[in-house]
Design a protein around this motif. Sequence first.
Motif, PDB file in Angstrom:
ATOM      1  N   SER A  39      -0.650  -2.925   4.301  1.00 57.11           N
ATOM      2  CA  SER A  39      -1.495  -1.737   4.140  1.00 57.11           C
ATOM      3  C   SER A  39      -0.716  -0.437   4.288  1.00 57.11           C
ATOM      4  O   SER A  39       0.415  -0.421   4.790  1.00 57.11           O
ATOM      5  N   GLN A  40      -1.349   0.643   3.870  1.00 58.28           N
ATOM      6  CA  GLN A  40      -0.721   1.954   3.799  1.00 58.28           C
ATOM      7  C   GLN A  40      -0.074   2.374   5.119  1.00 58.28           C
ATOM      8  O   GLN A  40      -0.609   2.162   6.187  1.00 58.28           O
ATOM      9  N   GLY A  41       1.121   2.936   4.963  1.00 57.13           N
ATOM     10  CA  GLY A  41       1.845   3.476   6.103  1.00 57.13           C
ATOM     11  C   GLY A  41       2.513   2.450   7.001  1.00 57.13           C
ATOM     12  O   GLY A  41       3.099   2.812   8.026  1.00 57.13           O
ATOM     13  N   ALA A  42       2.447   1.183   6.655  1.00 56.89           N
ATOM     14  CA  ALA A  42       3.100   0.157   7.473  1.00 56.89           C
ATOM     15  C   ALA A  42       4.620   0.265   7.324  1.00 56.89           C
ATOM     16  O   ALA A  42       5.123   0.787   6.328  1.00 56.89           O
ATOM     17  N   GLY A  65       0.790  -1.228   0.000  1.00 56.70           N
ATOM     18  CA  GLY A  65       0.000   0.000   0.000  1.00 56.70           C
ATOM     19  C   GLY A  65       0.823   1.279   0.000  1.00 56.70           C
ATOM     20  O   GLY A  65       2.051   1.258   0.119  1.00 56.70           O
ATOM     21  N   GLU A  66       0.117   2.388  -0.111  1.00 57.20           N
ATOM     22  CA  GLU A  66       0.745   3.704  -0.140  1.00 57.20           C
ATOM     23  C   GLU A  66       1.598   3.945   1.100  1.00 57.20           C
ATOM     24  O   GLU A  66       1.237   3.575   2.206  1.00 57.20           O
ATOM     25  N   ASN A  67       2.737   4.574   0.857  1.00 54.25           N
ATOM     26  CA  ASN A  67       3.629   5.045   1.928  1.00 54.25           C
ATOM     27  C   ASN A  67       4.158   3.941   2.849  1.00 54.25           C
ATOM     28  O   ASN A  67       4.465   4.195   4.016  1.00 54.25           O
ATOM     29  N   VAL A  68       4.272   2.736   2.335  1.00 63.48           N
ATOM     30  CA  VAL A  68       4.896   1.646   3.100  1.00 63.48           C
ATOM     31  C   VAL A  68       6.411   1.864   3.075  1.00 63.48           C
ATOM     32  O   VAL A  68       6.985   2.250   2.061  1.00 63.48           O
ATOM     33  N   SER A 117      -4.138  -2.565  12.496  1.00 68.26           N
ATOM     34  CA  SER A 117      -3.706  -1.184  12.269  1.00 68.26           C
ATOM     35  C   SER A 117      -3.085  -0.568  13.508  1.00 68.26           C
ATOM     36  O   SER A 117      -3.630  -0.685  14.606  1.00 68.26           O
ATOM     37  N   GLY A 151      -1.638  -4.441   8.941  1.00 64.99           N
ATOM     38  CA  GLY A 151      -2.601  -3.341   8.875  1.00 64.99           C
ATOM     39  C   GLY A 151      -1.946  -1.977   8.710  1.00 64.99           C
ATOM     40  O   GLY A 151      -0.737  -1.803   8.888  1.00 64.99           O
ATOM     41  N   ALA A 152      -2.772  -1.002   8.370  1.00 63.74           N
ATOM     42  CA  ALA A 152      -2.309   0.372   8.144  1.00 63.74           C
ATOM     43  C   ALA A 152      -1.575   0.913   9.367  1.00 63.74           C
ATOM     44  O   ALA A 152      -2.035   0.774  10.497  1.00 63.74           O
ATOM     45  N   GLY A 153      -0.407   1.491   9.121  1.00 60.38           N
ATOM     46  CA  GLY A 153       0.368   2.118  10.183  1.00 60.38           C
ATOM     47  C   GLY A 153       1.004   1.157  11.170  1.00 60.38           C
ATOM     48  O   GLY A 153       1.562   1.588  12.178  1.00 60.38           O
TER      49      GLY A 153
END
Length: 183
Positions: free
Chosen positions: A103-106, A83-86, A155, A136-138
């Motif tokens: 997921s994003q930001g992980a 995902g975005e910004n991993v 997350s 999960g995200a973050g």
Amino acid sequence: MPKTDLSLYNNSPFNPGGNAIKRLLWYYINLVFLKGGLLPSSSFKIFLLRLFGAKIGKGVIIKPGVNVKYPWHLTIGNHTWIGENVWIDCLVAIIIGNNVCISQGAILLTGSHNYKKKTFDLITQPVILEDGVWIGAGAIVNLGVIAASHAVLTSGSVATKNLEAYSIYQGNPAVKVRERIIA
């Protein structure tokens, strides 16, 4: 009482692989095409990662804003989503299986520092995400962690120890909260 003295830090025992030119070239390619998101196409990003030594399967999706430290230490299986910004901080090996969702930001970390030494020595260990894992995200996966088949890190959670297969982990540090049942 002894104190940290970063003027004594010596990173020379660590060898990131590749030569200085390869690392410099990757820095700018990563900045422009992966992290910068100039080209949203997964296939071009995969081409660049493979060109620099990454082993990547088929059907992989890489969203914009992904940051990969040293692709020659990266292995990704088939049909995995990033995902975005991993942030994939592969100072040493990161092995990602098939059908994994990050997921994003992980953040996947393979490096840290020995805070018990005044020289703050670098510590590295690989990260392994087996087939079907969902980060999960973050969420943050710390060095040395193995996420077994189909484990879930929710997350915002932080994995500091291995995650059991078909289990869901939550919190900081992440603890098992229940089994993962797939219908």
